[in-house]
Design an enzyme around this catalytic site. Sequence first.
Site, PDB file in Angstrom:
ATOM      1  N   HIS A   1       0.868  -1.181   0.000  1.00 37.96           N
ATOM      2  CA  HIS A   1       0.000   0.000   0.000  1.00 37.96           C
ATOM      3  C   HIS A   1       0.902   1.228   0.000  1.00 37.96           C
ATOM      4  O   HIS A   1       2.045   1.155   0.443  1.00 37.96           O
ATOM      5  CB  HIS A   1      -0.910   0.003   1.237  1.00 37.96           C
TER       6      HIS A   1
ATOM      7  N   THR B   1      15.330  -5.068   8.082  1.00 38.82           N
ATOM      8  CA  THR B   1      14.992  -3.941   7.211  1.00 38.82           C
ATOM      9  C   THR B   1      16.148  -3.570   6.291  1.00 38.82           C
ATOM     10  O   THR B   1      15.974  -2.781   5.377  1.00 38.82           O
ATOM     11  CB  THR B   1      14.629  -2.715   8.062  1.00 38.82           C
TER      12      THR B   1
END
Lengths: 198, 201
Positions: A112, A176
């Site tokens: 998204h 990450t």
Amino acid sequence: MTALFHPLVPGAWLPGDWFHRSLPTNIMAGENTVIDSSFCFKHYYAADSIGLRVGHHVTIWRTNLAVESGGMIEIGDFCYLTNASLICSGRITLGSHVFVAGGATIVDSDFHPIAPAARMADTIALSSRGDRTRRPHIESRPVVIEDDVWIGYNATILKGVRIGKGAIIAPGAVVTHDVPPGATVAGNPACLMEQGTT
Amino acid sequence: MNGASLQLAHDWYPGQLPANIEVGEDVYIDTSYGFSGFFSEENPGLVLGDGAGAYSLTTFLVQPTGRVSIGSYSCLNGTFVICSDHISIGAHCLLSWGVVLTDTWLSPGSTAASRRSILRAAADDSLRRLPCFSEPRPVTLEDNVWVGFNAVILPGVTLGQGCIVGCHTIVHEDVPPYAVVVGNPARVVRFLDPNETTRSA
């Protein structure tokens, strides 16, 4: 008692499968590669000629192989995936001898938009009233897991990450950034615990 | 069960409960789906005390030498119990979804060669059973322990009586009785009063 595993064959109906669907036709798998149920493909929407390519001697057990229309997951030889989730809109690549433990998630996108207004537009496009072809652009960055990597229970690998050969991702780590070869990382966000010795 | 395999009534999964599990009175088991990776050859390989429950997708991945015991009134709801040797859960425990309890994980300094041999052995096994990753270290949950969702309890850990492990917490070390631990790695943030009965949050 139904067999636990069945050969991963394109288009096959698995005998005794509790989830009543055939396997997708646009997949490729090597010898001695097995899967437990067609449920692994519940969210597989790959539209290209091949959306999943798996090597030899691979075990896939209760693993969510979610692939969006333009995506592709590649898995090398002797990999073992248990109760994991691979969610792919572009490309997720696993080398050989990769172990993905229960509860682990690997994603190559955020799926998204970050920007609030674009995210609002996305909720409309995704709704039953909307048009999915009008979703805003969402970035996808390939994930590469090199050979001999072990990913621990409930660990998360986020988009764009490359995990170097032989690295170990501790249980619960949220990765990450790239992980150097042979390193061990742990924590949220994942930090280097041990340098690689290779 | 207690000698003969049991087919659960209304089970959506076409499986059975293993014969070598011992269940007390009024035990609830949702589905045999959670037992498809139960390979214990111990007798019993699993004990469920009176009133205990294995709800939802609670899954027992147990090696031939594994033994799991769960005390009375303990509730596992979508929990993963991954056992090569011994995992003991006391009475009145609450274990949430996505929680992993395991008595084996890689030992520090594991080599790529040793890990490859584990995967090659699994690929050769018709049931795709994984050999032990390392020397197992038993996991113990004392009574009245609460483990929040997606937490991981690693080999050798004892969770003391009455403690709380927050969601997503990764526990490497013992947790003292009545402690509240959170984070990755887990740290103690406070202690509960064992006799307090009124606090709800």
